[in-house]
Design a protein around this motif. Structure first.
Motif, short mmCIF file in Angstrom:
data_model
loop_
_atom_site.label_atom_id
_atom_site.label_comp_id
_atom_site.label_asym_id
_atom_site.label_seq_id
_atom_site.Cartn_x
_atom_site.Cartn_y
_atom_site.Cartn_z
N MET A 169 0.85 -1.21 0.00
CA MET A 169 0.00 0.00 0.00
C MET A 169 0.88 1.24 0.00
SD MET A 169 -3.17 -0.70 -0.27
CE MET A 169 -3.63 1.02 -0.17
N GLY A 170 2.07 1.08 -0.55
CA GLY A 170 3.09 2.13 -0.43
C GLY A 170 4.04 1.72 0.68
N ASN A 171 3.49 1.00 1.67
CA ASN A 171 4.30 0.33 2.68
C ASN A 171 3.91 -1.14 2.67
OD1 ASN A 171 1.75 0.62 3.76
ND2 ASN A 171 2.43 1.23 5.79
N PRO A 172 4.77 -2.03 3.18
CA PRO A 172 4.54 -3.48 3.02
C PRO A 172 3.62 -4.07 4.09
CG PRO A 172 6.68 -3.10 4.02
CD PRO A 172 6.09 -1.73 3.77
N HIS A 173 2.71 -4.95 3.63
CA HIS A 173 1.79 -5.64 4.55
C HIS A 173 1.74 -7.12 4.19
CE1 HIS A 173 -0.04 -1.98 6.30
NE2 HIS A 173 0.38 -1.45 5.18
N ALA A 174 1.42 -7.94 5.21
CA ALA A 174 1.17 -9.37 5.00
C ALA A 174 -0.14 -9.68 5.72
CB ALA A 174 2.31 -10.22 5.55
N VAL A 175 -1.16 -10.09 4.95
CA VAL A 175 -2.50 -10.31 5.51
C VAL A 175 -2.70 -11.81 5.73
CG1 VAL A 175 -4.98 -9.99 5.15
CG2 VAL A 175 -3.35 -8.26 4.31
N ILE A 176 -3.05 -12.16 6.97
CA ILE A 176 -3.20 -13.57 7.37
C ILE A 176 -4.64 -13.78 7.83
CG2 ILE A 176 -2.49 -15.24 9.17
CD1 ILE A 176 0.27 -13.62 9.14
N PHE A 177 -5.36 -14.72 7.18
CA PHE A 177 -6.77 -14.94 7.52
C PHE A 177 -6.89 -15.97 8.63
CE2 PHE A 177 -9.03 -12.19 4.72
CZ PHE A 177 -8.15 -11.97 3.67
N ASN A 178 -6.47 -15.51 9.80
CA ASN A 178 -6.48 -16.41 10.96
C ASN A 178 -6.14 -15.53 12.16
OD1 ASN A 178 -5.83 -18.22 12.98
ND2 ASN A 178 -3.89 -18.88 12.04
N PHE A 179 -6.85 -15.75 13.31
CA PHE A 179 -6.42 -15.01 14.50
C PHE A 179 -5.93 -16.04 15.52
CE2 PHE A 179 -5.73 -11.79 17.42
CZ PHE A 179 -6.21 -12.21 18.67
N PRO A 180 -4.57 -16.14 15.65
CA PRO A 180 -4.00 -17.24 16.45
C PRO A 180 -3.86 -16.91 17.94
CG PRO A 180 -2.22 -16.01 15.42
CD PRO A 180 -3.50 -15.32 15.02
N GLY A 181 -4.40 -15.72 18.36
CA GLY A 181 -4.20 -15.33 19.77
C GLY A 181 -3.05 -14.33 19.88
N ASP A 182 -3.11 -13.51 20.92
CA ASP A 182 -2.17 -12.39 21.06
C ASP A 182 -0.71 -12.82 21.08
OD1 ASP A 182 -4.36 -10.44 23.27
OD2 ASP A 182 -4.27 -10.66 21.08
#
Ligand code: API
Length: 269
Positions: free
Chosen positions: A144-157
């Motif tokens: 988005m102009g800066n780098p992102h990695a989107v993960i479809f999972n919420f593994p806990g804090d």
């Protein structure tokens, strides 16, 4: 002494200063962002007016690194410029990632604004996987102009923090570090936890919300002509795509103004 204003976008908070970036060092950024010894913030926005409807925004993360772009920061910068410099309701914010068009309207509360930003196109990379402590996280890279990695999972804090630390500790997939978004569908919204490069866990990430929406549309999890509501710990951002641009609509809030010494003893080397 230096004047500053404290703003936030859904709890992603910034120290806003009308100064050129050349006067700032990473040590000075770290000192002023320190939540015990300084003012305290996720980052610093340095603003310069560049014309009637144009301003430049340079972003620094809390650790003193200089990212290309910051979505919550753009909203705060545009609101600051309208309020402090009496600029208009349509502005261009120039950043290291290029220009972003903003439409600013008054918010519900005093010192708050609603800002709609054309965040540019999302660039989606090849899907990959991040291994952390025996856990495999499939991710969609989004620029988005800066780098992102989107993960479809919420593994806990705990795993969110471990994955964020691992991905930003010289990981071969992320030479310049990366902002991680962990997403799970919640009714007609997308619950998202963010670990930001140069900061750690934040209450919201504007470019991250745009990256989440782009990954959702890329995976066919929602039709591209429908808005995506990203529910972050600090609140919701509505993301749409129009004419090849991603549009982000959300609030900017002024909290207080203050002064800060031009040089602090706690500025580390
Ligand atoms: N930590 C991010 C920059 C701030 C992004 C986030 N605060 C936003 O609202 O987009 C990075 O290093 O790319």
């Amino acid at each position: 002494m230096m004047d500053f204003a404290k703003f936030h976008g859904l709890g992603n908070d910034f120290i806003v200063v009308a100064q050129r970036a050349e006067a700032w060092t990473p040590a000075r950024v770290r000192a002023i962002c320190d939540r015990h010894l300084g003012v305290g913030a996720d980052g610093v926005l340095l603003l310069e007016q560049w014309g009637e409807d144009r301003l430049r925004m340079i972003v620094f993360n809390q650790d003193g690194s200089r990212p290309q772009m910051c979505g919550n920061g753009v909203r705060c910068a545009a609101a600051y410029a309208q309020h402090h410099w009496d600029m208009g309701g349509r502005l261009i914010v120039e950043s290291d990632a290029g220009p972003r068009a903003c439409e600013i309207t008054p918010g519900e509360h005093p010192g708050s604004w609603e800002v709609n930003v054309a965040m540019g196109p999302a660039r989606i990379g090849e899907r990959h996987a991040l291994e952390v402590e025996g856990h495999t996280f499939a991710y969609t890279p989004v620029d988005m102009g800066n780098p992102h990695a989107v993960i479809f999972n919420f593994p806990g804090d705990r795993l969110v923090d471990l994955a964020g630390e691992a991905a930003n500790a010289g990981h071969p997939d992320f030479a310049e570090g990366v902002n991680l978004e962990f997403v799970e569908a919640r009714g007609d919204e997308w619950r998202t936890s963010v670990y930001e490069r140069g900061v750690g866990r934040t209450r919201a990430c504007g470019t991250g919300a745009c990256a989440v929406a782009a990954a959702i549309w890329d995976r066919g999890l929602a039709p591209p002509d429908t808005p995506v509501v990203v529910a972050l710990p600090g609140g919701r951002l509505t993301i749409e795509t129009r004419q090849g641009q991603i549009w982000m609509q959300g609030p900017a809030q002024k909290v207080f103004t203050g002064t800060y010494p031009n040089l602090r003893s706690n500025e580390d080397a």
